[in-house]
Motif scaffolding. Structure first.
Motif, PDB file in Angstrom:
ATOM      1  N   PRO A 185      -0.903   5.318  12.311  1.00 34.73           N
ATOM      2  CA  PRO A 185      -1.452   6.263  11.290  1.00 34.73           C
ATOM      3  C   PRO A 185      -1.180   7.630  11.638  1.00 34.73           C
ATOM      4  O   PRO A 185      -1.148   7.987  12.613  1.00 34.73           O
ATOM      5  N   ASP A 186      -1.081   8.483  10.625  1.00 43.07           N
ATOM      6  CA  ASP A 186      -0.789   9.802  10.758  1.00 43.07           C
ATOM      7  C   ASP A 186      -1.955  10.563  11.433  1.00 43.07           C
ATOM      8  O   ASP A 186      -1.690  11.484  12.245  1.00 43.07           O
ATOM      9  N   LEU A 246       3.711  13.032   2.130  1.00 45.02           N
ATOM     10  CA  LEU A 246       2.380  13.838   2.327  1.00 45.02           C
ATOM     11  C   LEU A 246       2.149  14.140   3.464  1.00 45.02           C
ATOM     12  O   LEU A 246       1.205  14.800   3.639  1.00 45.02           O
ATOM     13  N   LYS A 247       2.705  13.560   4.550  1.00 44.30           N
ATOM     14  CA  LYS A 247       2.027  14.002   5.983  1.00 44.30           C
ATOM     15  C   LYS A 247       2.039  15.308   6.159  1.00 44.30           C
ATOM     16  O   LYS A 247       1.029  15.775   6.872  1.00 44.30           O
ATOM     17  N   LYS A 248       3.061  16.227   5.607  1.00 42.77           N
ATOM     18  CA  LYS A 248       2.900  17.685   6.105  1.00 42.77           C
ATOM     19  C   LYS A 248       1.773  18.185   5.402  1.00 42.77           C
ATOM     20  O   LYS A 248       1.104  19.378   5.703  1.00 42.77           O
ATOM     21  N   ILE A 249       1.407  17.732   4.026  1.00 43.38           N
ATOM     22  CA  ILE A 249       0.450  18.320   3.375  1.00 43.38           C
ATOM     23  C   ILE A 249      -1.079  17.926   3.823  1.00 43.38           C
ATOM     24  O   ILE A 249      -2.179  18.702   3.809  1.00 43.38           O
ATOM     25  N   ASP A 250      -1.055  16.661   4.489  1.00 46.34           N
ATOM     26  CA  ASP A 250      -2.324  16.108   4.848  1.00 46.34           C
ATOM     27  C   ASP A 250      -3.414  16.163   3.682  1.00 46.34           C
ATOM     28  O   ASP A 250      -4.397  17.060   4.170  1.00 46.34           O
ATOM     29  N   PRO A 251      -3.222  15.632   2.568  1.00 48.58           N
ATOM     30  CA  PRO A 251      -4.218  16.083   1.525  1.00 48.58           C
ATOM     31  C   PRO A 251      -5.400  15.625   1.698  1.00 48.58           C
ATOM     32  O   PRO A 251      -6.511  16.207   1.253  1.00 48.58           O
ATOM     33  N   LEU A 304       0.847  -1.358  -0.091  1.00 47.32           N
ATOM     34  CA  LEU A 304      -0.026   0.049  -0.160  1.00 47.32           C
ATOM     35  C   LEU A 304       0.768   1.210   0.070  1.00 47.32           C
ATOM     36  O   LEU A 304       1.206   1.714   1.192  1.00 47.32           O
ATOM     37  N   GLY A 305       1.259   1.721  -1.260  1.00 50.00           N
ATOM     38  CA  GLY A 305       2.125   2.682  -1.409  1.00 50.00           C
ATOM     39  C   GLY A 305       3.431   2.345  -0.859  1.00 50.00           C
ATOM     40  O   GLY A 305       3.983   1.000  -1.380  1.00 50.00           O
ATOM     41  N   SER A 306       4.079   2.762   0.244  1.00 49.93           N
ATOM     42  CA  SER A 306       5.297   2.570   0.714  1.00 49.93           C
ATOM     43  C   SER A 306       5.375   1.490   2.074  1.00 49.93           C
ATOM     44  O   SER A 306       6.163   0.929   2.479  1.00 49.93           O
ATOM     45  N   MET A 307       3.838   1.101   2.336  1.00 57.27           N
ATOM     46  CA  MET A 307       3.634   0.313   3.362  1.00 57.27           C
ATOM     47  C   MET A 307       3.683  -1.261   3.089  1.00 57.27           C
ATOM     48  O   MET A 307       2.528  -1.286   2.169  1.00 57.27           O
ATOM     49  N   THR A 308       4.378  -2.197   3.677  1.00 55.14           N
ATOM     50  CA  THR A 308       4.097  -3.414   3.466  1.00 55.14           C
ATOM     51  C   THR A 308       2.845  -3.922   4.407  1.00 55.14           C
ATOM     52  O   THR A 308       3.101  -3.609   5.797  1.00 55.14           O
ATOM     53  N   THR A 309       1.936  -4.509   4.015  1.00 54.87           N
ATOM     54  CA  THR A 309       0.966  -5.025   4.679  1.00 54.87           C
ATOM     55  C   THR A 309       0.578  -6.503   4.448  1.00 54.87           C
ATOM     56  O   THR A 309       0.485  -6.995   3.646  1.00 54.87           O
ATOM     57  N   ALA A 319     -11.825   9.289  10.791  1.00 54.67           N
ATOM     58  CA  ALA A 319     -10.663   9.758  10.735  1.00 54.67           C
ATOM     59  C   ALA A 319      -9.315   8.882  10.846  1.00 54.67           C
ATOM     60  O   ALA A 319      -8.420   8.805  10.032  1.00 54.67           O
ATOM     61  N   GLU A 320      -9.691   8.209  12.113  1.00 51.84           N
ATOM     62  CA  GLU A 320      -8.621   6.944  12.282  1.00 51.84           C
ATOM     63  C   GLU A 320      -8.681   5.666  11.648  1.00 51.84           C
ATOM     64  O   GLU A 320      -7.666   4.824  11.697  1.00 51.84           O
ATOM     65  N   GLY A 321      -9.811   5.576  10.957  1.00 51.10           N
ATOM     66  CA  GLY A 321      -9.923   4.056  10.271  1.00 51.10           C
ATOM     67  C   GLY A 321     -10.029   4.168   8.926  1.00 51.10           C
ATOM     68  O   GLY A 321      -9.500   3.137   8.321  1.00 51.10           O
ATOM     69  N   THR A 322     -10.160   5.343   8.233  1.00 48.53           N
ATOM     70  CA  THR A 322     -10.387   5.104   6.763  1.00 48.53           C
ATOM     71  C   THR A 322      -8.857   5.345   6.208  1.00 48.53           C
ATOM     72  O   THR A 322      -8.089   5.906   6.652  1.00 48.53           O
ATOM     73  N   PRO A 323      -8.663   4.556   5.214  1.00 52.82           N
ATOM     74  CA  PRO A 323      -7.287   4.612   4.471  1.00 52.82           C
ATOM     75  C   PRO A 323      -6.754   6.014   4.128  1.00 52.82           C
ATOM     76  O   PRO A 323      -7.750   6.925   3.510  1.00 52.82           O
ATOM     77  N   ASN A 324      -5.642   6.229   4.392  1.00 51.76           N
ATOM     78  CA  ASN A 324      -5.106   7.654   4.308  1.00 51.76           C
ATOM     79  C   ASN A 324      -3.831   7.832   3.459  1.00 51.76           C
ATOM     80  O   ASN A 324      -2.725   7.013   3.607  1.00 51.76           O
ATOM     81  N   MET A 325      -3.892   8.475   2.606  1.00 39.80           N
ATOM     82  CA  MET A 325      -2.758   8.780   1.346  1.00 39.80           C
ATOM     83  C   MET A 325      -1.582   9.070   2.079  1.00 39.80           C
ATOM     84  O   MET A 325      -0.313   8.645   1.812  1.00 39.80           O
TER      85      MET A 325
END
Length: 502
Positions: free
Chosen positions: A105-106, A229-234, A74-79, A216-222
């Protein structure tokens, strides 16, 4: 448009970096071992497109192809996704220490929830201390026994509100009234106050804030899949969570400030609730407890405890209205054992096996936590595969509950399957894990079990129920909304009818 171009540029940069790393490491021996199978990832985004808006369902479908232990990028995350009881046992019990922490999560970093939130903080002396406080002063059997009158009064208040609706023929929003009763029950045990009034808008607003936190805490977040992207919080997920937690903390600040003032009054009578216990600890120089710690603990207990409990009860009522023959059976048991419209005591639940089976069947079909998250603390061998250190683990409890090799007719609500079956929800039977298991099992399980059986039994024994006009069991919407918990997509509205005397 500028934001979209920026995100696209970041994705391309990320892809270029990954390509360079691949070329640099090509030919070098792997130190990881054999990884589990999984769908082929796309460049940069990996398998993100396969999650959808119902990740628990999407992952269940993928597991039918790739097996009970499955790898996704998932992006850079191995799940790693686990969808069988034996493998869930390995994660939650056999290798519990190595999988005891959670990937953060962020959104969880809002208000430093990752450091001080009981559900998210790493295993540490602070975590053990907070669990001990919960067990001793809120969820232990001794304290629960002493608080039975508190729960009885909350149930009486719930029934009184529903009875007024019954007398006027008004619809009851079962999700809201159950949420309010659950919230006030927990709030009284912790703070000795009601936090919401079922006749006002406060309960609805509080419920909305709690659900925003869960989403907010459960939905997949880019921002989790692409850390740059953490600083942007898209998606604005962290900003939303920060605002919601700020609202909750403001409520707690007012309650704590008033209690501190009351404690200064000479001869003031102690409440001896959880707040008094925590304030005593905060005044003890040898204890590392602050007002900030207290607010985080209250946030975890009220948000997770209230939402999960209320959601389970709403699903149970929905399933009974969806399957009227099951409603008839549970009410027949209540009439035989308790007598219709008679009050139920907690000690009566042991004599109500069909009610207990109905609650277990609700947990199987609608687990409060559909995906139990963990993180690998080291490279671990599971079922012949290597789970690499730092990988996210998701135990798909929802998929296990719908597995046709474990449950006959898994999509049907059949409480009878649990009659005479020695399976409970305490984390030892890995076919049924609504509260998780191991050292990270939900600490509120003992209270939730008492609340759910008592409230449901009382609502079913004190009233008959029918769906709103124009809705039949066949046309009910039984869809799900995904957050950290599973909520009904549509609020459950029903008409409470007075008991017909024989």
């Amino acid at each position: 448009m500028d934001l979209l171009l920026l995100i696209l540029g970041l994705f391309l940069s990320w892809g270029l970096l990954r390509a360079l790393l691949y070329l640099a490491n090509r030919g070098k021996p792997s130190m990881v071992g054999v990884l589990p199978p999984g769908p082929r990832p796309f460049p940069v985004i990996g398998n993100l497109l396969e999650l959808g808006d119902q990740p628990h369902q999407s992952l269940t479908k993928l597991a039918k192809t790739y097996g009970p232990i499955m790898r996704l990028k998932l992006g850079s995350m191995t799940t790693m996704v686990i969808t069988s009881p034996p493998l869930a046992r390995e994660i939650i019990q056999t290798h519990d220490i190595l999988f005891s922490n959670r990937l953060i999560p962020d959104t969880i970093t809002a208000h430093r929830r990752d450091e001080f939130g009981l559900s998210w903080m790493p295993m540490s002396p602070l975590w053990k201390d907070q669990r001990r406080i919960c067990n001793m002063h809120l969820f232990g059997n001794k304290i629960l026994d002493s608080n039975q009158d508190l729960r009885r009064r909350q149930v009486q208040g719930l029934l009184a509100h529903v009875r007024k609706c019954s007398e006027s023929g008004a619809l009851v929003n079962l999700g809201e009234v159950i949420f309010t009763a659950s919230l006030n029950l927990l709030a009284n045990a912790m703070l000795s106050i009601d936090l919401a009034d079922p006749t006002s808008e406060t309960a609805k607003k509080f419920k909305a804030v709690v659900w925003q936190i869960m989403v907010a805490e459960g939905t997949p977040n880019m921002a989790d899949y692409f850390p740059m992207l953490k600083k942007i919080d898209p998606q604005g997920a962290k900003r939303s969570n920060t605002d919601c937690i700020t609202h909750m903390f403001d409520v707690f600040d007012r309650v704590i400030d008033k209690r501190l003032q009351d404690r200064k009054v000479p001869g003031a009578v102690r409440k001896n609730d959880l707040l008094d216990v925590l304030l005593d600890l905060s005044e003890d120089d040898s204890k590392d407890t602050s007002i900030f710690h207290i607010k985080h603990l209250f946030l975890d207990l009220l948000v997770a405890g209230t939402e999960a409990t209320a959601s389970t009860m709403e699903w149970a009522m929905a399933e009974l209205l969806h399957c009227p023959e099951k409603l008839v059976k549970v009410q027949a048991e209540l009439e035989l054992v308790i007598g219709r419209d008679n009050p139920i005591k907690e000690s009566d639940v042991a004599r109500l096996p069909y009610l207990q089976a109905m609650v277990k069947e609700t947990y199987r079909m609608h687990p409060p936590l559909p995906l139990v998250p963990r993180m690998a603390g080291a490279n671990v061998q599971v079922s012949g595969y290597t789970i690499p250190e730092g990988a996210q683990i998701l135990v798909n409890v929802w998929a296990i509950g719908k597995d046709p090799t474990l449950w006959k007719n898994p999509d049907k609500f059949i409480p009878e399957r649990f009659l005479g079956l020695d399976i409970d929800v305490k984390g030892q039977n890995f076919e049924l894990l609504p509260f998780g298991g191991g050292r990270r099992i939900c600490p509120a399980l003992p209270l939730a079990s008492r609340m759910i059986h008592l409230m449901l039994g009382s609502l079913l024994n004190s009233f008959d129920w029918k769906l709103e006009d124009g809705i039949s069991p066949d046309t009910m919407d039984m869809g799900e909304n995904y957050g950290l918990t599973l909520r009904r997509a549509q609020s459950l509205l029903a008409v409470p009818l007075p008991i017909k005397k024989q």
